[in-house]
Motif scaffolding. Structure first.
Motif, PDB file in Angstrom:
ATOM      1  N   PHE A 120      -1.969  28.873  82.313  1.00  0.00           N
ATOM      2  CA  PHE A 120      -3.067  28.419  83.173  1.00  0.00           C
ATOM      3  C   PHE A 120      -4.312  28.206  82.321  1.00  0.00           C
ATOM      4  O   PHE A 120      -4.822  29.135  81.708  1.00  0.00           O
ATOM      5  N   TYR A 121      -4.786  26.970  82.320  1.00  0.00           N
ATOM      6  CA  TYR A 121      -5.944  26.644  81.500  1.00  0.00           C
ATOM      7  C   TYR A 121      -7.250  27.064  82.144  1.00  0.00           C
ATOM      8  O   TYR A 121      -8.235  27.299  81.455  1.00  0.00           O
ATOM      9  N   THR A 122      -7.281  27.165  83.446  1.00  0.00           N
ATOM     10  CA  THR A 122      -8.513  27.544  84.127  1.00  0.00           C
ATOM     11  C   THR A 122      -8.863  28.993  83.809  1.00  0.00           C
ATOM     12  O   THR A 122      -7.987  29.826  83.582  1.00  0.00           O
ATOM     13  N   ARG A 123     -10.146  29.265  83.784  1.00  0.00           N
ATOM     14  CA  ARG A 123     -10.622  30.640  83.635  1.00  0.00           C
ATOM     15  C   ARG A 123     -11.543  30.990  84.805  1.00  0.00           C
ATOM     16  O   ARG A 123     -12.341  31.914  84.712  1.00  0.00           O
ATOM     17  N   GLU A 124     -11.357  30.247  85.885  1.00  0.00           N
ATOM     18  CA  GLU A 124     -12.146  30.498  87.089  1.00  0.00           C
ATOM     19  C   GLU A 124     -11.854  31.924  87.565  1.00  0.00           C
ATOM     20  O   GLU A 124     -10.693  32.304  87.733  1.00  0.00           O
ATOM     21  N   PRO A 125     -12.907  32.724  87.787  1.00  0.00           N
ATOM     22  CA  PRO A 125     -12.707  34.143  88.109  1.00  0.00           C
ATOM     23  C   PRO A 125     -11.778  34.396  89.300  1.00  0.00           C
ATOM     24  O   PRO A 125     -10.935  35.301  89.228  1.00  0.00           O
ATOM     25  N   LYS A 126     -11.910  33.624  90.367  1.00  0.00           N
ATOM     26  CA  LYS A 126     -11.082  33.880  91.547  1.00  0.00           C
ATOM     27  C   LYS A 126      -9.602  33.663  91.231  1.00  0.00           C
ATOM     28  O   LYS A 126      -8.742  34.451  91.642  1.00  0.00           O
ATOM     29  N   ILE A 127      -9.285  32.612  90.492  1.00  0.00           N
ATOM     30  CA  ILE A 127      -7.894  32.322  90.140  1.00  0.00           C
ATOM     31  C   ILE A 127      -7.365  33.377  89.172  1.00  0.00           C
ATOM     32  O   ILE A 127      -6.245  33.890  89.324  1.00  0.00           O
ATOM     33  N   MET A 128      -8.167  33.734  88.171  1.00  0.00           N
ATOM     34  CA  MET A 128      -7.738  34.736  87.199  1.00  0.00           C
ATOM     35  C   MET A 128      -7.513  36.097  87.872  1.00  0.00           C
ATOM     36  O   MET A 128      -6.553  36.796  87.561  1.00  0.00           O
ATOM     37  N   LEU A 129      -8.386  36.447  88.806  1.00  0.00           N
ATOM     38  CA  LEU A 129      -8.232  37.715  89.520  1.00  0.00           C
ATOM     39  C   LEU A 129      -6.973  37.703  90.386  1.00  0.00           C
ATOM     40  O   LEU A 129      -6.241  38.692  90.449  1.00  0.00           O
ATOM     41  N   THR A 130      -6.694  36.569  91.018  1.00  0.00           N
ATOM     42  CA  THR A 130      -5.475  36.441  91.825  1.00  0.00           C
ATOM     43  C   THR A 130      -4.246  36.579  90.940  1.00  0.00           C
ATOM     44  O   THR A 130      -3.286  37.285  91.286  1.00  0.00           O
ATOM     45  N   LEU A 131      -4.236  35.928  89.796  1.00  0.00           N
ATOM     46  CA  LEU A 131      -3.109  36.040  88.864  1.00  0.00           C
ATOM     47  C   LEU A 131      -2.956  37.477  88.368  1.00  0.00           C
ATOM     48  O   LEU A 131      -1.841  37.999  88.277  1.00  0.00           O
ATOM     49  N   TRP A 132      -4.071  38.122  88.050  1.00  0.00           N
ATOM     50  CA  TRP A 132      -4.029  39.519  87.606  1.00  0.00           C
ATOM     51  C   TRP A 132      -3.421  40.402  88.692  1.00  0.00           C
ATOM     52  O   TRP A 132      -2.522  41.209  88.427  1.00  0.00           O
ATOM     53  N   ASN A 133      -3.929  40.258  89.916  1.00  0.00           N
ATOM     54  CA  ASN A 133      -3.495  41.130  91.017  1.00  0.00           C
ATOM     55  C   ASN A 133      -2.040  40.909  91.429  1.00  0.00           C
ATOM     56  O   ASN A 133      -1.411  41.822  91.957  1.00  0.00           O
TER      57      ASN A 133
END
Length: 148
Positions: A124-137
């Motif tokens: 995933f190239y995006t580093r948008e916080p909401k997307i990264m947090l969703t991927l983390w969770n």
């Protein structure tokens, strides 16, 4: 399956879903045949109930001070083949070491979480916080939380 532990002579049997463990404190070489008899009782139960055990998953975890007992004793599978001793045994997803620690489990969990984090960051190239947090969770945190 409620009667699988009937006829056991001293061993403790625990089951969860399709995972079953049999344990007995071995304080002398004379205790080993008792554990083998209890294993044989479980094998007999399996035959009576048309249960086939996956012998490839059989593990022995030996811990304690008596090195001569660990090296001079063997337990056998139903077919007469020796059950191999391991340095860690996996039970319900957690690895317990022969030193009664979870060091291997922790190292393996960290390795898997790092691998998944690396995969997420390269995929995933995006580093948008909401997307990264969703991927983390959803992909990394569950690996760290399991068996805590």
């Amino acid at each position: 399956m409620e009667d699988i532990n009937e006829g056991l002579n001293g061993s403790s049997l625990s089951s969860f879903a399709d995972d079953t463990s049999l344990s007995l404190p071995i304080t002398s070489i004379e205790d080993v045949p008792n554990l083998q008899r209890d294993l044989d009782t479980v094998y007999t139960w399996g035959s009576r109930n048309n249960m086939v055990f996956n012998e490839e998953k059989f593990e022995i975890l030996r811990h304690g001070q008596h090195q001569e007992i660990k090296t001079e004793t063997n337990l056998l599978k139903e077919g007469g083949h020796e059950i191999s001793a391991r340095q860690t045994a996996k039970c319900l997803g957690a690895h317990l070491g022969e030193d009664c620690t979870f060091h291997y489990h922790i190292d393996e969990t960290v390795r898997r979480a790092r691998g998944m984090a690396g995969w997420v960051l390269t995929t995933f190239y995006t580093r948008e916080p909401k997307i990264m947090l969703t991927l983390w969770n959803t992909m990394i945190q569950p690996l760290l939380d399991y068996c805590m």
